[in-house]
Write a protein that holds these residues in place. Sequence first.
Motif, PDB file in Angstrom:
ATOM      1  N   TYR A  26      35.529  51.911  33.164  1.00 26.56           N
ATOM      2  CA  TYR A  26      35.862  52.837  31.840  1.00 26.56           C
ATOM      3  C   TYR A  26      37.341  52.798  31.693  1.00 26.56           C
ATOM      4  CZ  TYR A  26      36.679  56.229  28.133  1.00 26.56           C
ATOM      5  OH  TYR A  26      36.973  57.057  27.229  1.00 26.56           O
ATOM      6  N   LEU A  27      38.019  52.841  32.762  1.00 29.61           N
ATOM      7  CA  LEU A  27      39.659  52.872  32.481  1.00 29.61           C
ATOM      8  C   LEU A  27      39.964  51.235  32.002  1.00 29.61           C
ATOM      9  CD1 LEU A  27      40.869  55.147  35.297  1.00 29.61           C
ATOM     10  CD2 LEU A  27      40.765  55.728  32.842  1.00 29.61           C
ATOM     11  N   ARG A  28      39.477  50.220  32.645  1.00 31.55           N
ATOM     12  CA  ARG A  28      39.696  48.935  32.552  1.00 31.55           C
ATOM     13  C   ARG A  28      39.489  48.651  30.959  1.00 31.55           C
ATOM     14  NH1 ARG A  28      40.539  44.892  35.939  1.00 31.55           N
ATOM     15  NH2 ARG A  28      38.796  43.526  35.149  1.00 31.55           N
ATOM     16  N   GLU A  29      38.253  49.007  30.529  1.00 29.79           N
ATOM     17  CA  GLU A  29      37.676  48.756  29.062  1.00 29.79           C
ATOM     18  C   GLU A  29      38.614  49.526  28.477  1.00 29.79           C
ATOM     19  OE1 GLU A  29      35.320  46.609  28.038  1.00 29.79           O
ATOM     20  OE2 GLU A  29      35.096  45.995  30.017  1.00 29.79           O
ATOM     21  N   LEU A  30      39.166  50.828  28.588  1.00 31.48           N
ATOM     22  CA  LEU A  30      40.052  51.457  27.697  1.00 31.48           C
ATOM     23  C   LEU A  30      41.262  50.998  27.457  1.00 31.48           C
ATOM     24  CD1 LEU A  30      39.975  54.127  26.227  1.00 31.48           C
ATOM     25  CD2 LEU A  30      40.936  55.287  28.288  1.00 31.48           C
ATOM     26  N   THR A  31      41.821  50.276  28.908  1.00 31.16           N
ATOM     27  CA  THR A  31      43.241  49.673  28.474  1.00 31.16           C
ATOM     28  C   THR A  31      43.034  48.272  27.989  1.00 31.16           C
ATOM     29  OG1 THR A  31      43.179  49.126  30.914  1.00 31.16           O
ATOM     30  CG2 THR A  31      44.098  51.452  30.302  1.00 31.16           C
ATOM     31  N   GLY A  32      41.999  47.767  28.128  1.00 35.10           N
ATOM     32  CA  GLY A  32      41.900  46.163  27.747  1.00 35.10           C
ATOM     33  C   GLY A  32      42.386  45.335  28.734  1.00 35.10           C
ATOM     34  N   GLU A  33      42.386  45.922  30.103  1.00 38.63           N
ATOM     35  CA  GLU A  33      42.490  45.103  31.209  1.00 38.63           C
ATOM     36  C   GLU A  33      41.566  44.078  31.522  1.00 38.63           C
ATOM     37  OE1 GLU A  33      43.578  45.529  35.922  1.00 38.63           O
ATOM     38  OE2 GLU A  33      43.789  47.045  34.626  1.00 38.63           O
ATOM     39  N   SER A  34      40.186  44.400  31.337  1.00 35.53           N
ATOM     40  CA  SER A  34      39.140  43.617  31.516  1.00 35.53           C
ATOM     41  C   SER A  34      39.233  42.349  30.511  1.00 35.53           C
ATOM     42  CB  SER A  34      37.867  44.420  31.451  1.00 35.53           C
ATOM     43  OG  SER A  34      37.843  44.963  30.061  1.00 35.53           O
ATOM     44  N   GLU A  35      39.867  42.406  29.303  1.00 33.24           N
ATOM     45  CA  GLU A  35      39.878  41.197  28.533  1.00 33.24           C
ATOM     46  C   GLU A  35      40.187  39.821  29.108  1.00 33.24           C
ATOM     47  OE1 GLU A  35      41.799  42.153  24.854  1.00 33.24           O
ATOM     48  OE2 GLU A  35      40.711  44.066  24.559  1.00 33.24           O
ATOM     49  N   TYR A  36      41.044  39.956  29.836  1.00 32.13           N
ATOM     50  CA  TYR A  36      41.889  38.687  30.705  1.00 32.13           C
ATOM     51  C   TYR A  36      40.727  38.382  31.529  1.00 32.13           C
ATOM     52  CZ  TYR A  36      44.602  36.089  33.655  1.00 32.13           C
ATOM     53  OH  TYR A  36      45.057  34.815  34.230  1.00 32.13           O
ATOM     54  N   ASP A  37      39.840  39.013  32.108  1.00 29.22           N
ATOM     55  CA  ASP A  37      38.892  38.732  33.082  1.00 29.22           C
ATOM     56  C   ASP A  37      37.887  38.090  32.596  1.00 29.22           C
ATOM     57  OD1 ASP A  37      40.356  39.693  35.166  1.00 29.22           O
ATOM     58  OD2 ASP A  37      39.303  41.736  35.319  1.00 29.22           O
ATOM     59  N   ARG A  38      37.431  38.538  31.356  1.00 27.42           N
ATOM     60  CA  ARG A  38      36.377  38.100  30.497  1.00 27.42           C
ATOM     61  C   ARG A  38      36.901  36.493  29.811  1.00 27.42           C
ATOM     62  NH1 ARG A  38      35.056  43.264  29.074  1.00 27.42           N
ATOM     63  NH2 ARG A  38      36.535  43.204  27.029  1.00 27.42           N
ATOM     64  N   TYR A  39      38.216  36.680  29.427  1.00 24.58           N
ATOM     65  CA  TYR A  39      38.684  35.514  28.836  1.00 24.58           C
ATOM     66  C   TYR A  39      38.689  34.078  30.165  1.00 24.58           C
ATOM     67  CZ  TYR A  39      42.401  32.032  27.114  1.00 24.58           C
ATOM     68  OH  TYR A  39      42.920  31.071  26.665  1.00 24.58           O
ATOM     69  N   CYS A  40      39.257  34.746  31.176  1.00 28.40           N
ATOM     70  CA  CYS A  40      39.216  33.668  32.320  1.00 28.40           C
ATOM     71  C   CYS A  40      37.704  33.202  32.627  1.00 28.40           C
ATOM     72  CB  CYS A  40      39.810  34.192  33.648  1.00 28.40           C
ATOM     73  SG  CYS A  40      41.674  34.504  33.394  1.00 28.40           S
ATOM     74  N   LEU A  41      36.661  33.848  32.684  1.00 28.91           N
ATOM     75  CA  LEU A  41      35.494  33.561  32.879  1.00 28.91           C
ATOM     76  C   LEU A  41      35.049  32.569  31.926  1.00 28.91           C
ATOM     77  CD1 LEU A  41      32.850  33.882  34.457  1.00 28.91           C
ATOM     78  CD2 LEU A  41      32.302  35.985  33.201  1.00 28.91           C
ATOM     79  N   HIS A  42      35.218  33.000  30.531  1.00 33.51           N
ATOM     80  CA  HIS A  42      35.054  32.165  29.530  1.00 33.51           C
ATOM     81  C   HIS A  42      35.576  30.546  29.574  1.00 33.51           C
ATOM     82  CE1 HIS A  42      34.367  30.534  25.362  1.00 33.51           C
ATOM     83  NE2 HIS A  42      35.687  30.120  25.287  1.00 33.51           N
ATOM     84  N   ARG A  43      36.814  30.853  29.912  1.00 31.39           N
ATOM     85  CA  ARG A  43      37.801  29.440  30.058  1.00 31.39           C
ATOM     86  C   ARG A  43      37.232  28.518  31.263  1.00 31.39           C
ATOM     87  NH1 ARG A  43      42.604  27.886  27.011  1.00 31.39           N
ATOM     88  NH2 ARG A  43      42.920  26.566  28.853  1.00 31.39           N
ATOM     89  N   ARG A  44      36.603  29.093  32.341  1.00 32.20           N
ATOM     90  CA  ARG A  44      36.084  28.694  33.550  1.00 32.20           C
ATOM     91  C   ARG A  44      34.687  27.894  33.013  1.00 32.20           C
ATOM     92  NH1 ARG A  44      37.776  33.255  36.903  1.00 32.20           N
ATOM     93  NH2 ARG A  44      39.833  32.720  37.688  1.00 32.20           N
ATOM     94  N   ARG A  45      33.999  28.399  32.298  1.00 31.43           N
ATOM     95  CA  ARG A  45      32.613  28.089  31.762  1.00 31.43           C
ATOM     96  C   ARG A  45      32.695  26.911  30.887  1.00 31.43           C
ATOM     97  NH1 ARG A  45      29.280  33.459  30.895  1.00 31.43           N
ATOM     98  NH2 ARG A  45      28.987  33.970  33.237  1.00 31.43           N
ATOM     99  N   HIS A  46      33.594  27.045  29.778  1.00 33.14           N
ATOM    100  CA  HIS A  46      33.577  25.937  28.758  1.00 33.14           C
ATOM    101  C   HIS A  46      34.752  25.083  28.871  1.00 33.14           C
ATOM    102  CE1 HIS A  46      30.682  28.368  26.582  1.00 33.14           C
ATOM    103  NE2 HIS A  46      31.308  29.321  27.145  1.00 33.14           N
ATOM    104  N   HIS A  47      35.890  25.365  29.601  1.00 27.23           N
ATOM    105  CA  HIS A  47      36.617  24.207  29.876  1.00 27.23           C
ATOM    106  C   HIS A  47      37.446  24.477  31.432  1.00 27.23           C
ATOM    107  CE1 HIS A  47      37.249  24.633  25.594  1.00 27.23           C
ATOM    108  NE2 HIS A  47      37.309  26.193  25.505  1.00 27.23           N
ATOM    109  N   PRO A  48      36.397  23.627  32.044  1.00 25.09           N
ATOM    110  CA  PRO A  48      36.611  23.908  33.684  1.00 25.09           C
ATOM    111  C   PRO A  48      38.043  23.326  34.045  1.00 25.09           C
ATOM    112  CG  PRO A  48      34.752  22.617  33.164  1.00 25.09           C
ATOM    113  CD  PRO A  48      35.272  23.049  31.893  1.00 25.09           C
ATOM    114  N   HIS A  49      38.363  22.237  33.577  1.00 27.29           N
ATOM    115  CA  HIS A  49      39.624  21.579  34.106  1.00 27.29           C
ATOM    116  C   HIS A  49      40.884  22.019  33.310  1.00 27.29           C
ATOM    117  CE1 HIS A  49      36.779  18.821  36.051  1.00 27.29           C
ATOM    118  NE2 HIS A  49      35.994  18.648  34.966  1.00 27.29           N
ATOM    119  N   ALA A  50      40.779  23.011  32.256  1.00 24.85           N
ATOM    120  CA  ALA A  50      42.004  23.544  31.638  1.00 24.85           C
ATOM    121  C   ALA A  50      42.691  24.429  32.379  1.00 24.85           C
ATOM    122  CB  ALA A  50      41.669  23.915  30.337  1.00 24.85           C
TER     123      ALA A  50
END
Length: 63
Positions: free
Chosen positions: A14-38
């Motif tokens: 809850y605290l990670r979602e509230l503060t936006g800290e988890s957004e970076y983790d989701r972004y990294c996961l997206h980048r690893r899936r769709h742009h693995p060499h970037a």
Amino acid sequence: MRRAARWARAVRWYLRELTGESEYDRYCLHRRRHHPHAPLPTRREYQLLRARHQEARAQSRCC
């Protein structure tokens, strides 16, 4: 003990979602899936990119 651990995980989530800290983790996961060499930006670089994106899209804000 399990109940306390489950409660602690829920509060942490809850605290990670509230503060936006988890957004970076989701972004990294997206980048690893769709742009693995970037290369992944650091958390600070991500925050700067996100701030620039929000400023460029003024219609997405109320003020």
